[in-house]
Design an enzyme around this catalytic site. Structure first.
Site, PDB file in Angstrom:
ATOM      1  N   LYS A 190       8.972  -5.053  -4.000  1.00 17.47           N
ATOM      2  CA  LYS A 190       8.817  -4.933  -2.548  1.00 17.47           C
ATOM      3  C   LYS A 190      10.008  -5.556  -1.814  1.00 17.47           C
ATOM      4  O   LYS A 190      10.958  -5.998  -2.431  1.00 17.47           O
ATOM      5  CB  LYS A 190       7.489  -5.551  -2.117  1.00 17.47           C
ATOM      6  CG  LYS A 190       6.297  -4.993  -2.897  1.00 17.47           C
ATOM      7  CD  LYS A 190       6.090  -3.487  -2.707  1.00 17.47           C
ATOM      8  CE  LYS A 190       5.274  -2.883  -3.814  1.00 17.47           C
ATOM      9  NZ  LYS A 190       3.899  -2.590  -3.593  1.00 17.47           N
TER      10      LYS A 190
HETATM   11  C1  LIG Z   1       2.567  -2.390  -4.154  1.00 16.36           C
HETATM   12  C2  LIG Z   1       1.528  -1.814  -3.277  1.00 16.36           C
HETATM   13  C3  LIG Z   1       0.272  -2.418  -3.142  1.00 16.36           C
HETATM   14  C4  LIG Z   1      -0.201  -3.563  -3.997  1.00 16.36           C
HETATM   15  O1  LIG Z   1       0.598  -4.700  -3.961  1.00 16.36           O
HETATM   16  P1  LIG Z   1       0.314  -5.889  -5.007  1.00 16.36           P
HETATM   17  O2  LIG Z   1       0.956  -7.076  -4.397  1.00 16.36           O
HETATM   18  O3  LIG Z   1       0.974  -5.474  -6.301  1.00 16.36           O
HETATM   19  O4  LIG Z   1      -1.145  -6.035  -5.166  1.00 16.36           O
HETATM   20  C5  LIG Z   1      -0.602  -1.886  -2.222  1.00 16.36           C
HETATM   21  N1  LIG Z   1      -0.291  -0.797  -1.491  1.00 16.36           N
HETATM   22  C6  LIG Z   1       0.892  -0.182  -1.614  1.00 16.36           C
HETATM   23  C7  LIG Z   1       1.203   1.007  -0.765  1.00 16.36           C
HETATM   24  C8  LIG Z   1       1.836  -0.646  -2.519  1.00 16.36           C
HETATM   25  O5  LIG Z   1       2.998   0.004  -2.668  1.00 16.36           O
END
Ligand SMILES: *Cc1c(COP(=O)(O)O)cnc(C)c1O
Length: 384
Positions: A190
């Site tokens: 992210k």
């Molecule tokens: C990565 C992601 C999540 C989940 O994030 P985590 O921190 O891994 O639980 C949720 N929604 C979207 C759209 C994502 O890309």
């Protein structure tokens, strides 16, 4: 298979974090401090996130998935309730709605922005609807003010899945600085990372206290220094070494976003125009958009190879790719809830055709040109 370089150039991953030496040394300091969890760095990270979110109260958790689960609980959503959410999203949204005992009501999205039109949400509202859970996409944050006006007029809660778009701005403010319940992810793919981690922006002290209990066993402190538990809380508190990483990462977010954006501009300048691939919405100056991923749609109907073969061909050139994301209603869980083929044609087309090309802060413009050249080569030679 990540077989490594075939072309002589190093293997290019499709996503990945950037941590600096100062952060790594800072983590070692935290390890030596003896305060490893729910300590001062968690407080500091939450304070920094509050400043980032225009003064709103923020709580950190072990993932965005935990943040979505807790947000649903904070909003009082459970058995008998319906939550309107896109069929094209990551598994988190569907899973957590089901996990709290509610029902995901899927809606189809736009092919290019991947946003759900308000008319589609409107059509999905029933007397059982309690909340809207939109997923926001890199490069295409929708008119959030219009979404909130719609939700307020119908008395619905909004839980924003902003996992991919930390740092995006609407016309009026940074995402998270206004609204209802906003969730961010700090997974290594992210915009910033804490290894694993997430955040939940809440409305007031009562909701924050509720999160504090929900993320830590349901514990509520009593005046006599004993504790009570009134509901079964989870165990989603973030370790201090991760909060320590988050503090440095948040400080670098503007720099990270600027680099991602300039790489995306480079994609738009170099991606071959004659391939019929569908690109995301092009960036325009001052649009406030952030860019976590660069997802294209393959023109499969005009190709002699399928998506797996396309991705294998990229891999053979030392270029990693991803799929973001499968259609939720066509997973085994989604089908068990009534999902069927053809129900959400746009989400299904995206799920079939989407490929995530490399985009992360350690890439150079030359890496982008290499990806574009590989796409041009593979798409031109496989044209039907
Ligand atoms: C990565 C992601 C999540 C989940 O994030 P985590 O921190 O891994 O639980 C949720 N929604 C979207 C759209 C994502 O890309």
């Amino acid at each position: 298979m990540n077989a490594g370089p075939v072309t002589g150039a190093p293997y290019l991953k499709f996503a990945g974090p950037e941590l600096d030496e100062a952060t790594i040394l800072g983590v070692a300091d935290v390890l030596r401090s003896g305060q490893l969890t729910s300590g001062p760095w968690v407080k500091r990270f939450e304070a920094d996130l509050t400043a980032f979110c225009g003064g709103r109260t923020v709580r950190v958790l072990t993932s965005a998935t935990a943040a979505v689960e807790v947000a649903l609980q904070v909003a009082g959503i459970g058995p008998g309730d319906e939550v309107i959410t896109p069929a094209q999203s990551f598994f988190t949204t569907m899973n957590m709605i089901v996990k709290v005992g509610a029902r995901p009501v899927f809606v189809d999205c736009d092919l290019v922005t991947r946003n759900v039109p308000l008319a589609a949400i409107e059509a999905a509202v029933t007397p059982r609807t309690k909340a809207i859970l939109p997923t926001y996409w890199p490069g295409s944050l929708p008119d959030v003010d219009a979404l909130y006006a719609f939700a307020r007029a119908r008395g619905l809660r909004v839980i924003e899945d902003a996992a991919l778009v930390m740092g995006s701005r609407s016309r009026t403010q940074t995402l998270g600085a206004a609204g209802d319940l906003t969730t961010f992810s700090f997974h290594p793919n992210k915009n910033i990372t804490t290894i694993e981690g997430g955040a939940l922006v809440v409305n007031d002290a009562a909701e924050a206290a509720r999160v504090d209990a929900l993320r830590f066993h349901g514990i509520v402190p009593l005046p006599d220094r004993t504790r009570d538990v009134a509901f079964p809380g989870g165990k989603f508190n973030l370790p201090d070494i991760q909060a320590r990483i988050g503090v440095d990462q948040l400080a670098r977010l503007p720099e990270f976003l600027a680099r991602r954006r300039s790489l995306v501009e480079h994609y738009f300048a170099h991606f071959p125009r004659d391939t019929d691939a569908v690109l995301p919405p092009a960036p325009t100056p001052g649009d406030g958009q952030s860019w976590n991923m660069f997802c294209i749609l393959l023109p499969l109907a005009r190709m002699t190879i399928d998506r797996k073969q396309f991705r294998d061909a990229m891999e053979a050139r030392g270029i990693g790719t991803g799929v973001s994301y499968e259609a939720l209603h066509l997973t085994t869980l989604g089908r068990s809830l009534g999902g069927r083929d053809g129900q959400f044609p746009v989400s299904e087309r995206i799920a079939r055709e989407t490929v995530t090309l490399p985009l992360h802060t350690r890439m150079t413009p030359a890496d982008v040109e290499r990806v574009c050249a590989a796409c041009a080569d593979i798409l031109r030679t496989s044209r039907r």
